[in-house]
Design an enzyme around this catalytic site. Structure first.
Site, short mmCIF file in Angstrom:
data_model
loop_
_atom_site.label_atom_id
_atom_site.label_comp_id
_atom_site.label_asym_id
_atom_site.label_seq_id
_atom_site.Cartn_x
_atom_site.Cartn_y
_atom_site.Cartn_z
N CYS B 142 41.23 -8.24 -39.64
CA CYS B 142 42.31 -8.63 -40.57
C CYS B 142 42.91 -10.01 -40.36
O CYS B 142 43.14 -10.72 -41.34
CB CYS B 142 43.43 -7.58 -40.52
SG CYS B 142 42.82 -5.94 -40.92
N ARG B 177 40.77 -19.27 -28.59
CA ARG B 177 39.43 -18.70 -28.67
C ARG B 177 39.42 -17.25 -28.17
O ARG B 177 38.51 -16.84 -27.45
CB ARG B 177 38.40 -19.56 -27.92
CG ARG B 177 36.96 -19.32 -28.44
CD ARG B 177 35.89 -19.99 -27.58
NE ARG B 177 36.06 -21.41 -27.52
CZ ARG B 177 36.10 -22.10 -26.37
NH1 ARG B 177 35.94 -21.50 -25.21
NH2 ARG B 177 36.26 -23.40 -26.41
N SER B 178 40.46 -16.50 -28.54
CA SER B 178 40.54 -15.09 -28.13
C SER B 178 39.45 -14.30 -28.85
O SER B 178 38.96 -14.71 -29.91
CB SER B 178 41.91 -14.52 -28.50
OG SER B 178 42.01 -14.42 -29.90
N ASP B 200 40.03 -24.09 -26.26
CA ASP B 200 40.95 -23.29 -25.44
C ASP B 200 41.27 -24.05 -24.17
O ASP B 200 40.92 -25.22 -24.03
CB ASP B 200 40.45 -21.87 -25.22
CG ASP B 200 39.40 -21.75 -24.14
OD1 ASP B 200 38.98 -22.79 -23.59
OD2 ASP B 200 38.99 -20.62 -23.84
N ILE B 201 41.95 -23.39 -23.27
CA ILE B 201 42.46 -24.10 -22.10
C ILE B 201 41.33 -24.61 -21.20
O ILE B 201 41.50 -25.56 -20.44
CB ILE B 201 43.46 -23.15 -21.36
CG1 ILE B 201 44.46 -23.95 -20.53
CG2 ILE B 201 42.72 -22.10 -20.56
CD1 ILE B 201 45.70 -23.14 -20.17
#
Lengths: 307, 307
Positions: B142, B177-178, B200-201
């Site tokens: 979603c 970037r989960s 990301d980190i």
């Protein structure tokens, strides 16, 4: 194939249908006069094509030929003639500044090409209307306007943004800075919010409304950047180099670029379709559609209630 | 002000109205079950909000609470229950790989969140349908789907290009970037033709379908480019950093950028509106609309003809 080729005829059809529908529903018959005062066979051909296109949508087209010495008085005669609603001249006539003088002889009420000083100056200064009520738009030269309509059709103009800012964020390269197409086009697109690299054989200029579109109209700055530095930054590249041998290297283009050519010659390499998301190989038919659209506007603005 | 602020509620409304209209015209009443197996007060709040939103458009919502040890069997029970048309789980439950196991317990016929392996794998591999007739679309998670709809609404997707390639030419930065949002979003947008800088980190990765979109699905490459080198290249920057103190410097952004934030915190500086052409400060309500839209799809695909 990942590249979508878009044909000028398809785009032109949209506008031609619109003009045709209005002409037919109003039961009017606008008349366009074309003046031919050179013996250029290309101009004769173009005039025939204009006549055919006009006929198809309900516009009366009359070609008037004369020696160039008589052209000024013939234009002035047409300015006064209530049966003429718009006129155009097949340039070059003298091929020098005298042509610019002739452009200003045409009364702005009948200037379908948008080349008289008032319209040209409005365009550069981002003045969009010719009256205080803002219901009569200034006339924009046909080829630059045609390219704007191409960019609208292929959604480079973002309709989500407010009118006047719909190119904000776009970086557009224009290879041609002629007074007839390249420079007015750079100004038009910058006035709509784009950052323009205007490229000609001498130098590269940047046209923008400044960071955050703080300016009402564009400003112009020369840059020392080179072609191979600016082209890869461009979302859209528009070419108009009047030379058969000129080819812009596909290697320079950004992947997914929008490529538009308005030269009579193909300025992109054949393999442009391997890099471009959208390729528009020519715009000529859209230019004629704009001529017809401008004629209808002038008819509605100035003639409709006089008959 | 040259920046257009676009609210998630306006975008969500379009999809909610569509779902509501179909539900009402068909006279159906799809049922969504939410499972709450943690004591997270934020999840309780979110569940209440989901319930309210569902009710407004004609969806029945039932919240089922249970200890987490019972969750698996409660899901399996709902898998078998003909009166349940879709289900969702308020994560995190265990907060580790066991949550991923639970995602796969949900039968794909009822997986409104699109988190079971079949849907996730289809998404990464750019497989858009779940049947050979290609009339049943794969379900997309979603929040990433909501962001796609935001990009469609603001015309970053170019409808002139063929379906599947509508982001060709766009360069998009995604800061997050989960596994839940950032990585699936990067894959989705690259599969639609964009060049993605996924940040990301730890590092920056490029997701693309290759020059000229030669690949059917995206590939991923690490780059040594730094944040301050990639952000100025981006037409669109999407942030999702779950930290109150994180702010992306407006100085880095390209003038006229499209800025979208899906973090609960404002990741852009307040002056982002001085640089952006379009700014979308939050997407939450679009996410819920996508939940409802996915539910209706699953209902139509799998339940409609069984009742």
């Amino acid at each position: 194939m990942s590249c979508k080729k878009v044909l000028a005829s398809d785009i032109a059809q949209v506008y031609r249908d619109e003009v045709k529908k209005i002409i037919s529903s109003k039961g009017i018959r606008p008349k366009l006069v074309g003046f031919l005062a050179n013996n250029d066979p290309a101009a004769v051909k173009y005039a025939k094509w204009t006549g055919k296109s006009c006929q198809e949508i309900g516009v009366e087209f009359e070609l008037r030929e004369c020696p160039r010495e008589e052209l000024e008085s013939r234009i002035m005669e047409a300015n006064e003639d209530k049966n003429v609603h718009g006129m155009m001249i097949y340039y070059p006539v003298y091929g020098d500044r005298q042509d610019q003088y002739l452009q200003n002889i045409v009364d702005y009420h009948k200037d379908v090409e948008g080349l008289c000083h008032m319209y040209v100056s409005n365009m550069y200064h981002n003045i969009r209307y010719i009256n205080k009520d803002e219901n009569k738009k200034s006339i924009i030269p046909c080829t630059p306007l045609g390219i704007v309509k191409v960019l609208e059709y292929i959604k480079v103009y973002n309709p989500v943004l407010p009118y006047g800012n719909r190119l904000y964020g776009r970086v557009i390269g224009i290879i041609n800075r002629s007074e007839v197409v390249g420079r007015p086009l750079a100004a038009l697109l910058a006035n709509d919010g784009a950052k323009i690299y205007s490229i000609d054989i001498n130098n590269i200029e940047i046209f923008t409304r400044g960071a955050g579109l703080k300016l009402h109209m564009h400003k112009v700055q020369e840059t020392s950047l080179q072609l191979e530095e600016v082209i890869p930054q461009c979302d859209v590249v528009i070419t108009g180099v009047p030379s058969k041998s000129y080819k812009l290297s596909t290697d320079m283009l950004r992947d997914g670029v929008v490529a538009i050519n308005f030269s009579a010659f193909k300025n992109f390499e054949d393999n442009v379709t391997e890099k471009a998301s959208i390729y528009v190989p020519a715009v000529g038919q859209v230019t004629i559609a704009m001529l017809e659209r401008n004629l209808l506007r002038l008819y509605e603005y100035f003639h409709e209630n006089l008959e």
